[in-house]
Design a protein around this motif. Sequence first.
Motif, PDB file in Angstrom:
ATOM      1  N   PHE A 124      19.676 -18.790 -28.506  1.00  8.99           N
ATOM      2  CA  PHE A 124      20.358 -18.159 -27.377  1.00  8.99           C
ATOM      3  C   PHE A 124      19.930 -18.809 -26.076  1.00  8.99           C
ATOM      4  CE2 PHE A 124      20.369 -15.108 -23.845  1.00  8.99           C
ATOM      5  CZ  PHE A 124      21.733 -14.856 -23.775  1.00  8.99           C
ATOM      6  N   GLY A 125      20.906 -19.029 -25.200  1.00  8.45           N
ATOM      7  CA  GLY A 125      20.631 -19.513 -23.853  1.00  8.45           C
ATOM      8  C   GLY A 125      21.402 -18.668 -22.851  1.00  8.45           C
ATOM      9  N   LYS A 126      20.700 -18.083 -21.888  1.00 11.19           N
ATOM     10  CA  LYS A 126      21.363 -17.233 -20.886  1.00 11.19           C
ATOM     11  C   LYS A 126      22.100 -18.100 -19.874  1.00 11.19           C
ATOM     12  CE  LYS A 126      18.829 -15.018 -17.832  1.00 11.19           C
ATOM     13  NZ  LYS A 126      17.917 -14.002 -17.249  1.00 11.19           N
ATOM     14  N   PRO A 127      23.393 -17.890 -19.687  1.00  7.35           N
ATOM     15  CA  PRO A 127      24.140 -18.685 -18.703  1.00  7.35           C
ATOM     16  C   PRO A 127      23.652 -18.458 -17.280  1.00  7.35           C
ATOM     17  CG  PRO A 127      25.633 -17.588 -20.240  1.00  7.35           C
ATOM     18  CD  PRO A 127      24.271 -16.999 -20.454  1.00  7.35           C
ATOM     19  N   GLY A 128      23.710 -19.491 -16.496  1.00  2.42           N
ATOM     20  CA  GLY A 128      23.331 -19.389 -15.097  1.00  2.42           C
ATOM     21  C   GLY A 128      24.542 -19.205 -14.201  1.00  2.42           C
ATOM     22  N   GLY A 129      24.277 -18.850 -12.939  1.00  4.34           N
ATOM     23  CA  GLY A 129      25.337 -18.740 -11.951  1.00  4.34           C
ATOM     24  C   GLY A 129      26.148 -17.458 -12.007  1.00  4.34           C
ATOM     25  N   VAL A 130      25.745 -16.514 -12.871  1.00  4.87           N
ATOM     26  CA  VAL A 130      26.458 -15.230 -12.976  1.00  4.87           C
ATOM     27  C   VAL A 130      25.417 -14.112 -13.021  1.00  4.87           C
ATOM     28  CG1 VAL A 130      28.504 -16.167 -14.105  1.00  4.87           C
ATOM     29  CG2 VAL A 130      26.543 -15.486 -15.490  1.00  4.87           C
ATOM     30  N   PRO A 131      25.816 -12.869 -12.679  1.00  9.89           N
ATOM     31  CA  PRO A 131      24.826 -11.774 -12.613  1.00  9.89           C
ATOM     32  C   PRO A 131      24.432 -11.253 -13.988  1.00  9.89           C
ATOM     33  CG  PRO A 131      27.014 -10.945 -12.112  1.00  9.89           C
ATOM     34  CD  PRO A 131      27.149 -12.439 -12.221  1.00  9.89           C
ATOM     35  N   TRP A 132      23.139 -10.941 -14.134  1.00 11.50           N
ATOM     36  CA  TRP A 132      22.630 -10.326 -15.369  1.00 11.50           C
ATOM     37  C   TRP A 132      21.776  -9.129 -14.955  1.00 11.50           C
ATOM     38  CZ3 TRP A 132      24.979 -11.827 -19.549  1.00 11.50           C
ATOM     39  CH2 TRP A 132      25.520 -13.113 -19.593  1.00 11.50           C
ATOM     40  N   LYS A 133      22.428  -7.982 -14.805  1.00  7.78           N
ATOM     41  CA  LYS A 133      21.745  -6.770 -14.341  1.00  7.78           C
ATOM     42  C   LYS A 133      21.155  -6.015 -15.528  1.00  7.78           C
ATOM     43  CE  LYS A 133      24.790  -6.521 -10.324  1.00  7.78           C
ATOM     44  NZ  LYS A 133      25.776  -5.711  -9.551  1.00  7.78           N
ATOM     45  N   VAL A 134      20.168  -6.677 -16.134  1.00  2.00           N
ATOM     46  CA  VAL A 134      19.539  -6.173 -17.343  1.00  2.00           C
ATOM     47  C   VAL A 134      18.037  -6.393 -17.201  1.00  2.00           C
ATOM     48  CG1 VAL A 134      19.429  -6.341 -19.857  1.00  2.00           C
ATOM     49  CG2 VAL A 134      21.572  -6.843 -18.678  1.00  2.00           C
ATOM     50  N   THR A 135      17.245  -5.417 -17.589  1.00  2.00           N
ATOM     51  CA  THR A 135      15.791  -5.558 -17.515  1.00  2.00           C
ATOM     52  C   THR A 135      15.290  -6.469 -18.632  1.00  2.00           C
ATOM     53  OG1 THR A 135      15.292  -3.691 -18.966  1.00  2.00           O
ATOM     54  CG2 THR A 135      15.631  -3.213 -16.618  1.00  2.00           C
ATOM     55  N   GLU A 136      14.061  -6.942 -18.475  1.00  2.00           N
ATOM     56  CA  GLU A 136      13.470  -7.788 -19.504  1.00  2.00           C
ATOM     57  C   GLU A 136      13.376  -7.049 -20.834  1.00  2.00           C
ATOM     58  OE1 GLU A 136       9.400 -10.420 -20.347  1.00  2.00           O
ATOM     59  OE2 GLU A 136       9.707  -9.403 -18.416  1.00  2.00           O
ATOM     60  N   GLU A 137      13.029  -5.779 -20.784  1.00  2.00           N
ATOM     61  CA  GLU A 137      12.945  -4.984 -22.017  1.00  2.00           C
ATOM     62  C   GLU A 137      14.302  -4.872 -22.688  1.00  2.00           C
ATOM     63  OE1 GLU A 137      11.691  -4.156 -19.082  1.00  2.00           O
ATOM     64  OE2 GLU A 137       9.537  -4.315 -19.503  1.00  2.00           O
ATOM     65  N   GLU A 138      15.360  -4.690 -21.897  1.00  2.00           N
ATOM     66  CA  GLU A 138      16.712  -4.595 -22.461  1.00  2.00           C
ATOM     67  C   GLU A 138      17.157  -5.927 -23.050  1.00  2.00           C
ATOM     68  OE1 GLU A 138      18.625  -1.082 -19.619  1.00  2.00           O
ATOM     69  OE2 GLU A 138      18.562  -3.157 -18.894  1.00  2.00           O
ATOM     70  N   TRP A 139      16.794  -7.025 -22.381  1.00  2.00           N
ATOM     71  CA  TRP A 139      17.082  -8.356 -22.932  1.00  2.00           C
ATOM     72  C   TRP A 139      16.408  -8.523 -24.281  1.00  2.00           C
ATOM     73  CZ3 TRP A 139      20.607 -11.784 -22.387  1.00  2.00           C
ATOM     74  CH2 TRP A 139      21.191 -12.067 -21.155  1.00  2.00           C
ATOM     75  N   ASN A 140      15.131  -8.262 -24.339  1.00  2.00           N
ATOM     76  CA  ASN A 140      14.380  -8.465 -25.576  1.00  2.00           C
ATOM     77  C   ASN A 140      14.925  -7.622 -26.721  1.00  2.00           C
ATOM     78  OD1 ASN A 140      12.694 -10.297 -24.306  1.00  2.00           O
ATOM     79  ND2 ASN A 140      11.145  -8.770 -23.796  1.00  2.00           N
ATOM     80  N   ALA A 141      15.296  -6.383 -26.409  1.00  2.00           N
ATOM     81  CA  ALA A 141      15.839  -5.499 -27.441  1.00  2.00           C
ATOM     82  C   ALA A 141      17.181  -6.018 -27.950  1.00  2.00           C
ATOM     83  CB  ALA A 141      15.996  -4.083 -26.884  1.00  2.00           C
ATOM     84  N   ALA A 142      18.023  -6.507 -27.045  1.00  2.00           N
ATOM     85  CA  ALA A 142      19.339  -7.013 -27.447  1.00  2.00           C
ATOM     86  C   ALA A 142      19.220  -8.289 -28.282  1.00  2.00           C
ATOM     87  CB  ALA A 142      20.192  -7.272 -26.212  1.00  2.00           C
ATOM     88  N   LEU A 143      18.325  -9.177 -27.876  1.00  2.00           N
ATOM     89  CA  LEU A 143      18.137 -10.412 -28.640  1.00  2.00           C
ATOM     90  C   LEU A 143      17.610 -10.109 -30.038  1.00  2.00           C
ATOM     91  CD1 LEU A 143      16.618 -12.809 -25.932  1.00  2.00           C
ATOM     92  CD2 LEU A 143      18.991 -12.616 -26.678  1.00  2.00           C
ATOM     93  N   ALA A 144      16.662  -9.183 -30.133  1.00  2.00           N
ATOM     94  CA  ALA A 144      16.125  -8.818 -31.440  1.00  2.00           C
ATOM     95  C   ALA A 144      17.200  -8.179 -32.311  1.00  2.00           C
ATOM     96  CB  ALA A 144      14.944  -7.868 -31.270  1.00  2.00           C
ATOM     97  N   LYS A 145      18.015  -7.320 -31.742  1.00  2.00           N
ATOM     98  CA  LYS A 145      19.077  -6.646 -32.493  1.00  2.00           C
ATOM     99  C   LYS A 145      20.036  -7.645 -33.119  1.00  2.00           C
ATOM    100  CE  LYS A 145      23.030  -3.517 -31.879  1.00  2.00           C
ATOM    101  NZ  LYS A 145      23.769  -2.649 -30.916  1.00  2.00           N
ATOM    102  N   HIS A 146      20.331  -8.722 -32.394  1.00  2.00           N
ATOM    103  CA  HIS A 146      21.327  -9.686 -32.857  1.00  2.00           C
ATOM    104  C   HIS A 146      20.705 -10.961 -33.439  1.00  2.00           C
ATOM    105  CE1 HIS A 146      24.618  -7.261 -31.357  1.00  2.00           C
ATOM    106  NE2 HIS A 146      23.952  -7.103 -30.214  1.00  2.00           N
ATOM    107  N   ASN A 147      19.423 -10.908 -33.744  1.00  2.00           N
ATOM    108  CA  ASN A 147      18.717 -12.033 -34.381  1.00  2.00           C
ATOM    109  C   ASN A 147      18.869 -13.328 -33.583  1.00  2.00           C
ATOM    110  OD1 ASN A 147      17.869 -10.421 -36.565  1.00  2.00           O
ATOM    111  ND2 ASN A 147      19.810 -10.748 -37.628  1.00  2.00           N
ATOM    112  N   LEU A 148      18.619 -13.215 -32.293  1.00  2.00           N
ATOM    113  CA  LEU A 148      18.719 -14.357 -31.400  1.00  2.00           C
ATOM    114  C   LEU A 148      17.327 -14.739 -30.890  1.00  2.00           C
ATOM    115  CD1 LEU A 148      21.824 -13.191 -29.351  1.00  2.00           C
ATOM    116  CD2 LEU A 148      21.771 -15.079 -31.013  1.00  2.00           C
ATOM    117  N   CYS A 149      17.046 -16.030 -30.862  1.00  2.00           N
ATOM    118  CA  CYS A 149      15.775 -16.498 -30.306  1.00  2.00           C
ATOM    119  C   CYS A 149      16.046 -17.241 -29.009  1.00  2.00           C
ATOM    120  CB  CYS A 149      15.020 -17.366 -31.310  1.00  2.00           C
ATOM    121  SG  CYS A 149      15.915 -18.768 -31.982  1.00  2.00           S
TER     122      CYS A 149
END
Length: 318
Positions: A133-158
Amino acid sequence: MKLLNLLLFALAIPALIHADATTQVLKWKDGKKAAFMLAFDDSAPSQLKNVVPELEKREIVGNFYLVTGNKLYASLQRRWEAAAKSPYVAIANHTFTHKGVNNAAELDPELAKCNEVLYTLKTDRTQPYLLGFGKPGGVPWKVTEEEWNAALAKHNLCNRPPFAGPPINYKSAEQTIATVDAAIAKGEMGHLDFHGVGEDWLVTPVEWFTALLDKLESVRDVVWITDVVSWHQYVTERDSAEVKTLKADLESITLELSCKADPKLYNLPLTLSTSVPADWKSCTVTQGASSASAAVVEGAVKYDALPGGGEIVLKKAP
């Protein structure tokens, strides 16, 4: 005879202790000095035209972070489906639309929908498995670090390392190539991220790119050029690995390798190095149904083994 056996046993003790004390998991696969990754963002057409053929010709893997829900991808879908069949094209998630999100609820479908398309590109693989997984740049990501980590784990993304590449961070071919030497000098993982190569947007000149590939080819003996999932798997397994010596004598050494990672997702063999008795010149390494010959170099044997894959038996060759 009893006296002779006692003498032989006494002579064996230093070798047994030596083997037990110096089995280690090597920092990088195959004992390489450093690791390196190439990444390509946004499904740019020039990547199909100018990048994939060069990687295939040189047998170098690249990570392609695809945005699978926009018109650009739709126009190139058949070409990406064909490219994904190459062993040198590692596909990865760059979200479904590349538009950013306002909350965690919006993030979930961005990841899930992109994954759904990526799964269709590698139909020979059995789910679940990890995707990069690579987070796109230049656009808003209104998500906390904890929410990011939980979402990546849920979808088996590194997650990959933060973006760094030409022409944004490196302004010449020399600066770009220097990242390889820096990784080797530090013994670390280096990486470069690209968008367009030769054309499209945020363009890296083709000459810079081919010069970089020439450099990587010249250092393959000391650099593990890999994909993001394999890098993540190796580091995760390595950092929680434990090796136990179950048995050791002058003729064989039996080891057990384990790690704390989920074996369903983390199934990459690690590279181990084990010191062996001084008179060993070569040996066989067996784990489960796998067996291979290995040379002894400077008193140690280097080999690959799977954590949790069963006992590892090193046996002195006749």
